[in-house]
Design a protein around this motif. Structure first.
Motif, PDB file in Angstrom:
ATOM      1  N   GLU A  25      59.233  59.268  61.029  1.00 59.21           N
ATOM      2  CA  GLU A  25      58.370  60.261  61.658  1.00 59.21           C
ATOM      3  C   GLU A  25      57.098  59.660  62.230  1.00 59.21           C
ATOM      4  OE1 GLU A  25      56.039  61.923  57.705  1.00 59.21           O
ATOM      5  OE2 GLU A  25      57.790  62.987  58.454  1.00 59.21           O
ATOM      6  N   ASP A  26      56.798  58.380  61.902  1.00 62.70           N
ATOM      7  CA  ASP A  26      55.625  57.725  62.501  1.00 62.70           C
ATOM      8  C   ASP A  26      55.796  57.553  64.006  1.00 62.70           C
ATOM      9  OD1 ASP A  26      54.628  57.556  59.954  1.00 62.70           O
ATOM     10  OD2 ASP A  26      55.237  55.460  59.651  1.00 62.70           O
ATOM     11  N   PHE A  27      57.044  57.631  64.501  1.00 62.96           N
ATOM     12  CA  PHE A  27      57.305  57.357  65.919  1.00 62.96           C
ATOM     13  C   PHE A  27      57.709  58.612  66.701  1.00 62.96           C
ATOM     14  CE2 PHE A  27      58.283  53.610  63.377  1.00 62.96           C
ATOM     15  CZ  PHE A  27      57.510  52.629  63.992  1.00 62.96           C
ATOM     16  N   PHE A  28      57.722  59.764  66.028  1.00 63.13           N
ATOM     17  CA  PHE A  28      58.160  60.988  66.707  1.00 63.13           C
ATOM     18  C   PHE A  28      57.219  61.381  67.845  1.00 63.13           C
ATOM     19  CE2 PHE A  28      60.527  62.776  62.733  1.00 63.13           C
ATOM     20  CZ  PHE A  28      61.466  61.775  62.892  1.00 63.13           C
ATOM     21  N   LYS A  29      55.926  61.375  67.569  1.00 61.09           N
ATOM     22  CA  LYS A  29      54.961  61.860  68.561  1.00 61.09           C
ATOM     23  C   LYS A  29      55.002  61.023  69.835  1.00 61.09           C
ATOM     24  CE  LYS A  29      50.073  63.008  69.097  1.00 61.09           C
ATOM     25  NZ  LYS A  29      48.738  63.036  68.444  1.00 61.09           N
ATOM     26  N   GLU A  30      55.019  59.677  69.687  1.00 62.13           N
ATOM     27  CA  GLU A  30      55.035  58.804  70.853  1.00 62.13           C
ATOM     28  C   GLU A  30      56.349  58.950  71.626  1.00 62.13           C
ATOM     29  OE1 GLU A  30      53.189  56.128  73.405  1.00 62.13           O
ATOM     30  OE2 GLU A  30      52.377  57.154  71.658  1.00 62.13           O
ATOM     31  N   LEU A  31      57.471  59.106  70.893  1.00 57.26           N
ATOM     32  CA  LEU A  31      58.760  59.270  71.547  1.00 57.26           C
ATOM     33  C   LEU A  31      58.804  60.587  72.334  1.00 57.26           C
ATOM     34  CD1 LEU A  31      61.675  58.479  72.090  1.00 57.26           C
ATOM     35  CD2 LEU A  31      62.304  59.423  69.860  1.00 57.26           C
ATOM     36  N   ASP A  32      58.251  61.647  71.774  1.00 57.86           N
ATOM     37  CA  ASP A  32      58.214  62.927  72.480  1.00 57.86           C
ATOM     38  C   ASP A  32      57.352  62.823  73.738  1.00 57.86           C
ATOM     39  OD1 ASP A  32      58.785  65.900  72.444  1.00 57.86           O
ATOM     40  OD2 ASP A  32      56.594  65.957  72.399  1.00 57.86           O
ATOM     41  N   LYS A  33      56.259  62.081  73.644  1.00 59.67           N
ATOM     42  CA  LYS A  33      55.382  61.864  74.810  1.00 59.67           C
ATOM     43  C   LYS A  33      56.133  61.105  75.907  1.00 59.67           C
ATOM     44  CE  LYS A  33      51.014  59.515  75.973  1.00 59.67           C
ATOM     45  NZ  LYS A  33      51.584  58.328  76.617  1.00 59.67           N
ATOM     46  N   GLY A  47      74.123  61.156  58.656  1.00 60.37           N
ATOM     47  CA  GLY A  47      74.669  61.377  59.995  1.00 60.37           C
ATOM     48  C   GLY A  47      73.567  61.615  61.005  1.00 60.37           C
ATOM     49  N   ILE A  48      73.861  62.467  61.989  1.00 59.65           N
ATOM     50  CA  ILE A  48      72.893  62.800  63.036  1.00 59.65           C
ATOM     51  C   ILE A  48      71.916  63.826  62.489  1.00 59.65           C
ATOM     52  CG2 ILE A  48      72.614  63.804  65.326  1.00 59.65           C
ATOM     53  CD1 ILE A  48      75.441  62.789  65.968  1.00 59.65           C
ATOM     54  N   VAL A  49      70.627  63.502  62.567  1.00 65.42           N
ATOM     55  CA  VAL A  49      69.583  64.358  61.990  1.00 65.42           C
ATOM     56  C   VAL A  49      68.814  65.034  63.127  1.00 65.42           C
ATOM     57  CG1 VAL A  49      67.544  64.455  60.530  1.00 65.42           C
ATOM     58  CG2 VAL A  49      69.380  62.850  59.992  1.00 65.42           C
ATOM     59  N   ASP A  50      68.808  66.358  63.102  1.00 62.05           N
ATOM     60  CA  ASP A  50      68.091  67.153  64.111  1.00 62.05           C
ATOM     61  C   ASP A  50      66.669  67.396  63.612  1.00 62.05           C
ATOM     62  OD1 ASP A  50      67.147  68.904  65.963  1.00 62.05           O
ATOM     63  OD2 ASP A  50      68.729  70.394  65.733  1.00 62.05           O
ATOM     64  N   VAL A  51      65.687  66.842  64.311  1.00 59.43           N
ATOM     65  CA  VAL A  51      64.279  67.033  63.919  1.00 59.43           C
ATOM     66  C   VAL A  51      63.560  67.896  64.947  1.00 59.43           C
ATOM     67  CG1 VAL A  51      64.118  64.925  62.562  1.00 59.43           C
ATOM     68  CG2 VAL A  51      63.652  64.844  65.003  1.00 59.43           C
ATOM     69  N   SER A  52      64.307  68.777  65.624  1.00 59.59           N
ATOM     70  CA  SER A  52      63.686  69.626  66.645  1.00 59.59           C
ATOM     71  C   SER A  52      62.751  70.664  66.043  1.00 59.59           C
ATOM     72  CB  SER A  52      64.773  70.326  67.471  1.00 59.59           C
ATOM     73  OG  SER A  52      65.633  71.073  66.631  1.00 59.59           O
ATOM     74  N   TYR A  53      62.780  70.806  64.705  1.00 58.33           N
ATOM     75  CA  TYR A  53      61.812  71.701  64.079  1.00 58.33           C
ATOM     76  C   TYR A  53      60.399  71.132  64.176  1.00 58.33           C
ATOM     77  CZ  TYR A  53      62.193  68.417  60.163  1.00 58.33           C
ATOM     78  OH  TYR A  53      62.193  67.288  59.379  1.00 58.33           O
ATOM     79  N   LYS A  54      60.300  69.802  64.440  1.00 59.93           N
ATOM     80  CA  LYS A  54      58.990  69.182  64.647  1.00 59.93           C
ATOM     81  C   LYS A  54      58.723  68.911  66.123  1.00 59.93           C
ATOM     82  CE  LYS A  54      58.152  66.908  60.200  1.00 59.93           C
ATOM     83  NZ  LYS A  54      57.827  65.625  59.529  1.00 59.93           N
ATOM     84  N   TYR A  55      59.728  68.331  66.795  1.00 61.79           N
ATOM     85  CA  TYR A  55      59.607  68.021  68.214  1.00 61.79           C
ATOM     86  C   TYR A  55      60.877  68.472  68.928  1.00 61.79           C
ATOM     87  CZ  TYR A  55      55.567  65.211  66.921  1.00 61.79           C
ATOM     88  OH  TYR A  55      54.342  64.802  66.440  1.00 61.79           O
ATOM     89  N   GLU A  56      60.692  69.141  70.035  1.00 59.21           N
ATOM     90  CA  GLU A  56      61.797  69.763  70.758  1.00 59.21           C
ATOM     91  C   GLU A  56      62.854  68.744  71.172  1.00 59.21           C
ATOM     92  OE1 GLU A  56      62.426  72.634  74.696  1.00 59.21           O
ATOM     93  OE2 GLU A  56      60.562  71.542  74.384  1.00 59.21           O
TER      94      GLU A  56
END
Length: 407
Positions: free
Chosen positions: A239-247, A273-282
């Protein structure tokens, strides 16, 4: 004492009270018995008569009842005969029906036997097929398990042999090699290249895009690959890289963002498996490297299913754009027409003013001409009234000259 006279001899006897009472009692008993016998005889006669009458009536009633019963029995006999006739006919029909039913039942039994035989054959073949499928699935599972174990060993060895810097670079190279190995067969028209555009200040690792034959882009994915050595002191989290990846996804106008990560190796949340983290980033997913190709396939197939709706949406957008262009053209025409109308209106007003001025000038000319006409008429009148006599009135010498000319 009591006296008693004999009815036969007339002799009178005297008896005491007890004797008298006994005689009276004897007489009474005898009379009573006689009366009783008489009454019994009468009752017997009456009873016999009643019995005879009752027997006669009963015999009569019994005769009538017997006659009725005999008539009913005769009718029943007739009914029985008719029923026997019907039963005889029904028996024939019944035998025919039974024969047909038996034949139909035999046919059904034969058909059932064939069906049972076929079902048994199918069941046997199904059992064989199920056994084959079971063996095939077992072999596939064992093969997949073996491949997974081999892959786990490969990644363990892979990480052990790489430096901290080379780990990330090798993961990127690994994913690129995986994609290129099936590019021409699975994704012949797709774009999959390194993201080298850092004008916005950051960039992802890879961008995947694919368009339909008409040029409509229906899928785009921003990929980021992250890894680190087991002995690295400072451990990162996914999750340290979610914000930059979404940007990066938004800046490069991609629909999906996927983090291919080997971080948090012991975290079962990311290992399943495949993890959906769209609850944090679309539209963002986190995967292990073995799910790199499956995530592209899943998202691409889902996008292909929605391509029809994207085309319809694009058509609506084009129609809306056409409407906007039409409105813009209409507004441009209205603005130009308004300006031209305003200019023409001003010119028309100027022309009207000039015409008014001309009219006023012509009216002045008219007045001048009218005045000149009046003066000319007066002059004409004066000219008409002019004569030699009037001209030479005060000029005797000129008058003499005219007189001489007349002569």
């Amino acid at each position: 004492m009591q006296e008693i006279k004999c009815p036969n001899c007339g002799q009178v006897f005297q008896v005491d009270e007890s004797g008298y009472a006994q005689i009276v009692q004897q007489v009474r008993d005898k009379e009573f018995n006689r009366e009783l016998e008489r009454r019994e005889a009468e009752l017997k006669d009456k009873t016999d008569a009643d019995i005879r009458i009752a027997l006669m009536e009963q015999e009569k009633a019994g005769t009538e009842e017997i006659q009725k019963k005999e008539a009913k029995i005769a009718e029943l006999d007739r009914t029985i005969e008719a029923l026997k006739a019907q039963i005889a006919g029904a028996e024939t029909e019944k035998k025919l029906a039974v024969t047909e039913a038996v034949q139909e039942k035999d046919r059904e039994l034969a058909e059932s036997a064939r069906s049972i035989t076929e079902l048994r054959g199918k069941l046997e073949s199904k059992d064989v097929e199920n056994k084959l499928k079971e063996n095939s699935l077992k072999e596939q599972y064992e093969t997949a398990l073996k491949m997974k174990d081999e892959q786990i060993e490969y990644y363990k060895d892979f990480k052990a042999r790489q430096s901290t810097k080379m780990v990330g670079e090798s993961l990127e190279q690994h994913c690129q090699n995986q994609f290129n190995s099936i590019r021409m067969t699975a994704f012949p028209n797709a774009y999959f290249e390194k993201d080298n555009d850092a004008r916005t200040g950051s960039k992802g690792d890879f961008i995947f895009r694919e368009s339909a034959e008409d040029g409509t882009e229906f899928i785009s994915i921003m990929f980021e690959m992250k890894n680190e050595m087991d002995e690295t002191a400072t451990k990162h989290k996914n999750e340290d890289f979610f914000k930059e990846l979404d940007k990066d996804r938004k800046e490069k106008n991609c629909e999906y963002a996927v983090l291919v990560s080997m971080l948090e190796a012991d975290n079962e949340y990311y290992n399943n498996g495949i993890v959906d983290v769209s609850y944090k980033y679309e539209k963002m997913y986190v995967i292990r490297p073995q799910f790199f190709i499956p995530i592209i396939t899943l998202l691409r197939n889902a996008a292909l299913n929605s391509l029809k709706y994207q085309r319809e949406l694009q058509l609506v957008r084009n129609q809306q754009l056409d409407i906007m262009n039409f409105e813009q053209n209409m507004n441009t025409f209205k603005d130009a027409f308004g300006r031209n109308y305003e200019l023409a209106s001003r010119k028309f007003e100027d022309a009207i003013n000039e015409i008014d001025k001309s009219i006023r000038q012509l009216e002045k000319v008219k007045e001048a001409l009218t005045s000149s006409e009046r003066n000319l008429r007066l002059a004409n009148d004066k000219a008409q009234d002019l004569s030699i006599k009037k001209l030479t009135k005060n000029a005797p010498s000129v008058k003499a000259m005219f007189d001489e000319l007349d002569k």
